[in-house]
Design a protein around this motif. Structure first.
Motif, PDB file in Angstrom:
ATOM      1  N   GLN A 185      -1.945  -4.157 -12.691  1.00 27.02           N
ATOM      2  CA  GLN A 185      -2.712  -2.902 -12.569  1.00 27.02           C
ATOM      3  C   GLN A 185      -2.810  -2.459 -11.117  1.00 27.02           C
ATOM      4  N   MET A 186      -3.027  -3.433 -10.226  1.00 21.23           N
ATOM      5  CA  MET A 186      -3.146  -3.074  -8.805  1.00 21.23           C
ATOM      6  C   MET A 186      -1.808  -2.580  -8.250  1.00 21.23           C
ATOM      7  N   GLN A 187      -0.725  -3.217  -8.651  1.00 13.62           N
ATOM      8  CA  GLN A 187       0.600  -2.742  -8.183  1.00 13.62           C
ATOM      9  C   GLN A 187       0.771  -1.267  -8.539  1.00 13.62           C
ATOM     10  N   ASN A 188       0.395  -0.920  -9.738  1.00 15.60           N
ATOM     11  CA  ASN A 188       0.541   0.476 -10.175  1.00 15.60           C
ATOM     12  C   ASN A 188      -0.394   1.415  -9.427  1.00 15.60           C
ATOM     13  N   ALA A 189      -1.590   0.917  -9.108  1.00 15.06           N
ATOM     14  CA  ALA A 189      -2.531   1.735  -8.331  1.00 15.06           C
ATOM     15  C   ALA A 189      -1.970   1.987  -6.927  1.00 15.06           C
ATOM     16  N   LEU A 190      -1.307   0.989  -6.363  1.00 14.42           N
ATOM     17  CA  LEU A 190      -0.681   1.163  -5.051  1.00 14.42           C
ATOM     18  C   LEU A 190       0.445   2.197  -5.126  1.00 14.42           C
ATOM     19  N   ILE A 191       1.264   2.069  -6.126  1.00  8.55           N
ATOM     20  CA  ILE A 191       2.388   3.011  -6.281  1.00  8.55           C
ATOM     21  C   ILE A 191       1.868   4.442  -6.416  1.00  8.55           C
ATOM     22  N   GLY A 192       0.804   4.602  -7.161  1.00  6.62           N
ATOM     23  CA  GLY A 192       0.225   5.927  -7.368  1.00  6.62           C
ATOM     24  C   GLY A 192      -0.600   6.425  -6.183  1.00  6.62           C
ATOM     25  N   GLY A 193      -0.919   5.532  -5.266  1.00  6.32           N
ATOM     26  CA  GLY A 193      -1.687   5.918  -4.086  1.00  6.32           C
ATOM     27  C   GLY A 193      -3.198   5.863  -4.289  1.00  6.32           C
ATOM     28  N   ALA A 194      -3.651   5.276  -5.406  1.00  6.03           N
ATOM     29  CA  ALA A 194      -5.089   5.199  -5.688  1.00  6.03           C
ATOM     30  C   ALA A 194      -5.754   4.022  -4.990  1.00  6.03           C
ATOM     31  N   GLN A 195      -4.960   3.105  -4.464  1.00  6.12           N
ATOM     32  CA  GLN A 195      -5.473   1.922  -3.759  1.00  6.12           C
ATOM     33  C   GLN A 195      -4.503   1.645  -2.612  1.00  6.12           C
ATOM     34  N   GLU A 196      -5.035   1.132  -1.483  1.00  4.71           N
ATOM     35  CA  GLU A 196      -4.177   0.984  -0.315  1.00  4.71           C
ATOM     36  C   GLU A 196      -3.398  -0.329  -0.292  1.00  4.71           C
ATOM     37  N   MET A 197      -4.111  -1.450  -0.542  1.00  9.13           N
ATOM     38  CA  MET A 197      -3.438  -2.746  -0.361  1.00  9.13           C
ATOM     39  C   MET A 197      -3.876  -3.792  -1.377  1.00  9.13           C
ATOM     40  N   MET A 198      -3.083  -4.858  -1.469  1.00  7.42           N
ATOM     41  CA  MET A 198      -3.410  -5.980  -2.356  1.00  7.42           C
ATOM     42  C   MET A 198      -2.627  -7.216  -1.926  1.00  7.42           C
ATOM     43  N   VAL A 199      -3.027  -8.355  -2.474  1.00  9.27           N
ATOM     44  CA  VAL A 199      -2.177  -9.530  -2.423  1.00  9.27           C
ATOM     45  C   VAL A 199      -2.145 -10.095  -3.831  1.00  9.27           C
ATOM     46  N   PHE A 249      -3.901 -13.188 -15.020  1.00  6.31           N
ATOM     47  CA  PHE A 249      -4.763 -14.231 -14.465  1.00  6.31           C
ATOM     48  C   PHE A 249      -6.233 -13.925 -14.717  1.00  6.31           C
ATOM     49  N   SER A 250      -6.571 -12.651 -14.634  1.00  7.57           N
ATOM     50  CA  SER A 250      -7.975 -12.247 -14.776  1.00  7.57           C
ATOM     51  C   SER A 250      -8.548 -12.574 -16.163  1.00  7.57           C
ATOM     52  N   GLU A 251      -7.659 -12.834 -17.137  1.00 11.72           N
ATOM     53  CA  GLU A 251      -8.145 -13.147 -18.488  1.00 11.72           C
ATOM     54  C   GLU A 251      -8.067 -14.634 -18.801  1.00 11.72           C
ATOM     55  N   LEU A 252      -7.582 -15.391 -17.807  1.00 10.24           N
ATOM     56  CA  LEU A 252      -7.235 -16.788 -18.085  1.00 10.24           C
ATOM     57  C   LEU A 252      -8.436 -17.691 -18.358  1.00 10.24           C
ATOM     58  N   PHE A 253      -9.466 -17.606 -17.533  1.00  8.61           N
ATOM     59  CA  PHE A 253     -10.588 -18.535 -17.704  1.00  8.61           C
ATOM     60  C   PHE A 253     -11.180 -18.405 -19.112  1.00  8.61           C
ATOM     61  N   THR A 254     -11.449 -17.181 -19.513  1.00  6.82           N
ATOM     62  CA  THR A 254     -12.023 -16.936 -20.842  1.00  6.82           C
ATOM     63  C   THR A 254     -11.081 -17.423 -21.945  1.00  6.82           C
ATOM     64  N   ALA A 255      -9.792 -17.208 -21.744  1.00  2.33           N
ATOM     65  CA  ALA A 255      -8.817 -17.645 -22.755  1.00  2.33           C
ATOM     66  C   ALA A 255      -8.861 -19.165 -22.928  1.00  2.33           C
ATOM     67  N   PHE A 264     -11.696  -6.748  -2.247  1.00  2.00           N
ATOM     68  CA  PHE A 264     -12.230  -6.755  -3.622  1.00  2.00           C
ATOM     69  C   PHE A 264     -11.625  -7.940  -4.357  1.00  2.00           C
ATOM     70  N   GLY A 265     -12.383  -9.035  -4.467  1.00  2.00           N
ATOM     71  CA  GLY A 265     -11.879 -10.243  -5.112  1.00  2.00           C
ATOM     72  C   GLY A 265     -12.104 -10.251  -6.614  1.00  2.00           C
ATOM     73  N   ASP A 266     -11.726 -11.386  -7.245  1.00  2.00           N
ATOM     74  CA  ASP A 266     -11.940 -11.604  -8.680  1.00  2.00           C
ATOM     75  C   ASP A 266     -11.324 -10.491  -9.534  1.00  2.00           C
ATOM     76  N   ALA A 267     -10.241  -9.927  -9.074  1.00  2.00           N
ATOM     77  CA  ALA A 267      -9.544  -8.863  -9.825  1.00  2.00           C
ATOM     78  C   ALA A 267     -10.486  -7.704 -10.162  1.00  2.00           C
ATOM     79  N   GLY A 279      -7.274  -5.358  -2.753  1.00  2.00           N
ATOM     80  CA  GLY A 279      -7.638  -6.104  -3.959  1.00  2.00           C
ATOM     81  C   GLY A 279      -6.928  -7.444  -4.062  1.00  2.00           C
ATOM     82  N   TYR A 280      -7.604  -8.414  -4.694  1.00  2.02           N
ATOM     83  CA  TYR A 280      -6.970  -9.714  -4.954  1.00  2.02           C
ATOM     84  C   TYR A 280      -7.603 -10.369  -6.173  1.00  2.02           C
TER      85      TYR A 280
END
Ligand code: TK8
Length: 335
Positions: free
Chosen positions: A77-91, A195-201, A67-70, A34-35
């Motif tokens: 959220q992705m960091q936590n998914a990695l810690i929990g093992g629900a997702q493999e990688m991210m930047v 960041f994912s909420e920034l444009f709309t904000a 998986f782009g655009d968050a 994810g990114y």
């Protein structure tokens, strides 16, 4: 005769196949990566490159799905998914890791690095390595740093030519106490937001401005909702490639080697590509109608003076040692 030949080839193939497979202990794996930025951004291009490298080096077995655009979630959220093992990688940004390892906040203090060369030396050297390692007992594996870049200010209110112009501007910052402290000291009204909420904000006026490298201002189309760009280069921001430790620990030695080597190759690609893209961005943003100015050396000096207490605060809040180490590493990179 023909049947014998067929049989012989069949036997040979059967004998050879397991040999080829066991030469490398690699399983077929789908890696969800994810990114936050778009597929066409410097981040997206490097994810694609990384996927290709993994495929090449594993005979097509390590299949990375970007998986782009968050779309898998914000950095946190992705960091936590990695810690929990629900997702493999991210930047994502190192800045959003502070809830997991506080020391990552040290990169966010302003005006540390003078240029990319210093950043590369420090991040790829013992200092950067040590911080990567510190993630291991938190359920994450830090592989390499990519370049996000030097951050600049944009806003929809007015050109910022001097410190006072920042007064009262509602400025989105990353979810990190160093940023909040810094921009409040500059007189802005810092608003931490994913960041994912920034444009709309920005579109809805919840915030007036933000700060990011020019490449991101371009790829995320911030010029559609921001009139003014101020080149301030106040912080050099790294990205960090992370893997879920739970997942990573289950890989074979061969798989780990492929992953690590492809990650290093992606880092070198990403930095070169980002730097080339960055050199084109200013002209592009001007063409899109942004009004662009550079902060004068005198103004930058005033900003440096004004945020000095932020360094003392960071040190007093438990960051003294990591700050001293980082400053030492930067000094060494200048020799
Ligand atoms: C993308 C972010 C972004 C960062 C930010 O997910 O949040 O402003 O600069 O690159 O990590």
């Amino acid at each position: 005769m023909f049947r014998k030949l067929l049989l012989a080839t069949g036997i040979a193939a059967a004998l050879l196949a397991p040999v080829a497979a066991s030469a490398q202990d690699v399983k077929t794996r789908i890696i969800r990566f994810g990114y936050g930025l778009s597929e066409s951004s410097n981040q997206g291009r490097a994810v694609k490159y990384f996927a290709e490298e993994l495929s090449k080096r594993s005979g097509g077995k390590l299949k990375l799905k970007g998986f782009g655009d968050a779309s898998l979630g914000s950095d946190i959220q992705m960091q936590n998914a990695l810690i929990g093992g629900a997702q493999e990688m991210m930047v994502g940004s190192t800045a959003t890791l502070v809830g997991i390892v506080k020391d990552f906040g040290v990169y966010d203090l302003p005006f540390l690095f003078n240029n990319e060369k210093e950043a590369d030396a420090v991040l790829d050297g013992p200092f950067g390595e040590k911080l990567l390692k510190s993630l291991n007992d938190k359920g994450l594996v830090g592989l390499v740093y990519w370049e996000n870049g030097f951050r600049n200010l944009t806003n929809s209110k007015r050109p910022i030519t001097k410190l006072e112009d920042m007064g009262g501007i509602k400025l989105r910052v990353m979810q990190n106490p160093v940023y909040i402290d810094m921009f409040n000291r500059f007189g802005a009204n810092a608003v931490p937001l994913a960041f994912s909420e920034l444009f709309t904000a920005m579109e809805t006026g919840t915030v007036d401005g933000q700060e990011n490298p020019v490449t991101t201002i371009q790829s995320s189309k911030f010029y559609e909702v921001q009139k003014y760009l101020t080149i301030s280069r106040h912080v050099y921001s790294p990205w960090i490639m992370l893997a879920s430790k739970r997942w990573y620990d289950g890989l074979s030695a061969d798989e780990k080697k492929i992953l690590n080597e492809a990650a290093v190759a992606s880092r070198d690609f990403e930095r070169k590509d980002s730097r080339e893209a960055s050199a084109q961005s200013i002209a592009y943003l001007k063409e899109k109608g942004m009004q662009i100015n550079e902060l004068s050396p005198a103004e930058l000096e005033r900003m440096r003076e004004m945020v000095k207490p932020a360094f003392d605060k960071y040190a007093a809040d438990g960051g003294a040692e990591v700050l001293k180490d980082l400053q030492g590493a930067i000094a060494a990179s200048r020799k």
